[in-house]
Write a protein that holds these residues in place. Structure first.
Motif, PDB file in Angstrom:
ATOM      1  N   TYR A  24       0.833  -1.206   0.000  1.00  0.00           N
ATOM      2  CA  TYR A  24       0.000   0.000   0.000  1.00  0.00           C
ATOM      3  C   TYR A  24       0.871   1.260   0.000  1.00  0.00           C
ATOM      4  CZ  TYR A  24      -4.194  -2.761   1.022  1.00  0.00           C
ATOM      5  OH  TYR A  24      -5.242  -3.643   0.956  1.00  0.00           O
ATOM      6  N   MET A  25       1.994   1.211   0.694  1.00  0.00           N
ATOM      7  CA  MET A  25       2.885   2.378   0.707  1.00  0.00           C
ATOM      8  C   MET A  25       3.377   2.695  -0.705  1.00  0.00           C
ATOM      9  SD  MET A  25       6.277   2.941   3.035  1.00  0.00           S
ATOM     10  CE  MET A  25       7.384   4.339   2.774  1.00  0.00           C
ATOM     11  N   PHE A  28       0.361   4.159  -2.652  1.00  0.00           N
ATOM     12  CA  PHE A  28       0.000   5.528  -2.287  1.00  0.00           C
ATOM     13  C   PHE A  28       1.083   6.518  -2.716  1.00  0.00           C
ATOM     14  CE2 PHE A  28      -3.205   3.323  -0.086  1.00  0.00           C
ATOM     15  CZ  PHE A  28      -4.155   4.215   0.394  1.00  0.00           C
ATOM     16  N   ILE A  34      -4.275   9.399  -2.363  1.00  0.00           N
ATOM     17  CA  ILE A  34      -5.225   8.288  -2.397  1.00  0.00           C
ATOM     18  C   ILE A  34      -5.297   7.696  -3.803  1.00  0.00           C
ATOM     19  CG2 ILE A  34      -7.596   7.563  -1.945  1.00  0.00           C
ATOM     20  CD1 ILE A  34      -6.097   8.537   0.515  1.00  0.00           C
ATOM     21  N   TYR A 231       6.566  11.590   8.212  1.00  0.00           N
ATOM     22  CA  TYR A 231       7.007  10.246   7.805  1.00  0.00           C
ATOM     23  C   TYR A 231       8.063   9.714   8.758  1.00  0.00           C
ATOM     24  CZ  TYR A 231       9.785   6.810   5.203  1.00  0.00           C
ATOM     25  OH  TYR A 231      10.506   5.694   4.833  1.00  0.00           O
ATOM     26  N   PHE A 273       3.874   2.747   7.049  1.00  0.00           N
ATOM     27  CA  PHE A 273       2.807   3.019   6.082  1.00  0.00           C
ATOM     28  C   PHE A 273       1.853   4.099   6.587  1.00  0.00           C
ATOM     29  CE2 PHE A 273      -1.703   2.019   5.012  1.00  0.00           C
ATOM     30  CZ  PHE A 273      -1.692   2.625   3.757  1.00  0.00           C
ATOM     31  N   ILE A 274       1.425   3.981   7.845  1.00  0.00           N
ATOM     32  CA  ILE A 274       0.455   4.936   8.386  1.00  0.00           C
ATOM     33  C   ILE A 274       0.992   6.363   8.333  1.00  0.00           C
ATOM     34  CG2 ILE A 274      -0.645   5.729  10.522  1.00  0.00           C
ATOM     35  CD1 ILE A 274      -1.171   2.814  11.226  1.00  0.00           C
ATOM     36  N   THR A 276       3.361   7.462   6.402  1.00  0.00           N
ATOM     37  CA  THR A 276       3.484   7.861   4.991  1.00  0.00           C
ATOM     38  C   THR A 276       2.140   8.364   4.489  1.00  0.00           C
ATOM     39  OG1 THR A 276       5.214   6.203   4.557  1.00  0.00           O
ATOM     40  CG2 THR A 276       4.049   7.081   2.657  1.00  0.00           C
ATOM     41  N   LEU A 277       1.088   7.635   4.829  1.00  0.00           N
ATOM     42  CA  LEU A 277      -0.257   8.012   4.423  1.00  0.00           C
ATOM     43  C   LEU A 277      -0.657   9.375   4.981  1.00  0.00           C
ATOM     44  CD1 LEU A 277      -3.001   7.390   3.142  1.00  0.00           C
ATOM     45  CD2 LEU A 277      -3.596   6.098   5.196  1.00  0.00           C
ATOM     46  N   ILE A 281      -1.530  12.740   2.652  1.00  0.00           N
ATOM     47  CA  ILE A 281      -2.873  13.335   2.591  1.00  0.00           C
ATOM     48  C   ILE A 281      -2.986  14.589   3.438  1.00  0.00           C
ATOM     49  CG2 ILE A 281      -3.926  11.120   2.064  1.00  0.00           C
ATOM     50  CD1 ILE A 281      -4.894  10.946   4.922  1.00  0.00           C
TER      51      ILE A 281
END
Length: 281
Positions: A24-25, A28, A34, A231, A273-274, A276-277, A281
């Motif tokens: 997912y990283m 994204f 997204i 990050y 990942f979290i 990074t997300l 966003i």
């Protein structure tokens, strides 16, 4: 339902936490935020199919060893809860899901599936001839962020190579530590590992050094993609997690090398990942 539960347990579906967040990283990062629902769904299905086929293959290939390994006696395939023919059927279905999903993404994804399948399905055999088997596993998981990124762009930039390298060294070194408790068994059955080659204490030190390199790779990833300080909070939590994991184990005492220890390493992939997300966003 009990049969389904046994198959899920056999492929250790909860271990998806190690690779899926990095897939997912990559996804994204490629979308710079997204991704489309289309890409998200097909990357997810490709990951589930690839990983399920790999774990099922691993269990089949190692069955003769697992049957005489006390630590593996509760595995469904060892206990007889499921049959080998059922596992083969699962492998075929999982591979079909993986290939079909790859075909829905950037054209290069399907073209590169033979390379993916080589590492996914050949890994179980590597412990028969090389102490680097842990890092073959690392390469298999390192394809997750690369695949996630290429699914959108069809490209493989240097930043994703850094990220994939970090994943490879992180999971490979962790696998070397977790597998060190089987050193005597492996020596008896002519299997190879970092611990059989260098001894448990030295294997743990090598893993610690390579974990430092993996953190450097994650930092270089952030620099390449110009990610903010947010990050690096995730990277810092990953560092603390790895330090803690190394400090609670001993080359002379394996009682902490449990499934709890194993799963705790998933914190690394999740937090990176979290954050990074959040940054994106």
């Amino acid at each position: 339902m009990s049969k389904l539960s046994a198959h899920i347990n056999n492929i250790a579906l909860h271990h998806t936490v190690f690779a899926l967040p990095f897939a997912y990283m990559g996804l994204f990062l490629a979308a710079k935020g997204i991704p489309t629902f289309h890409d998200f769904i097909w990357v997810t299905l490709a990951m589930v199919g690839a990983r399920s086929s790999a774990l099922a293959m691993d269990n089949i290939v190692d069955l003769k060893f697992d049957k005489v390994q006390p630590r593996m006696k509760k595995r469904p395939l060892v206990a007889g809860t499921i049959k080998p023919i059922e596992v083969f059927v699962l492998i075929i279905i999982s591979l079909a899901i993986f290939l079909f999903s790859a075909a829905q993404l950037a054209p290069i994804c399907l073209k590169l599936t033979p390379i993916c399948l080589f590492f996914l399905l050949f890994y179980p055999y590597t412990k028969r001839f090389t102490f680097l088997c842990h890092y073959f596993l690392g390469v298999a998981l390192a394809m997750a962020p690369a695949g996630g990124y290429m699914a959108v762009t069809g490209q493989l930039p240097l930043g994703i190579i850094f990220l994939s390298g970090g994943v490879c060294l992180w999971i490979g070194s962790f696998d070397a530590i977790y597998g060190s408790q089987d050193r005597e068994f492996d020596l008896k059955h002519h299997l190879h590992s970092l611990a059989t080659k260098f001894g448990v204490a030295k294997a743990h030190r090598i893993a610690a050094y390579l974990h430092c390199v993996s953190i450097l790779c994650f930092i270089l990833t952030g620099i390449y993609f110009d990610l903010s300080w947010i990050y690096y909070i995730g990277v810092l939590i990953a560092i603390v997690t790895l330090i803690y994991q190394h400090n609670i184990i001993s080359p002379n005492d394996f009682h902490r090398l449990t499934q709890v220890y194993f799963m705790r390493n998933g914190i690394v992939s999740i937090v990176i990942f979290i954050f990074t997300l959040i940054d994106l966003i």
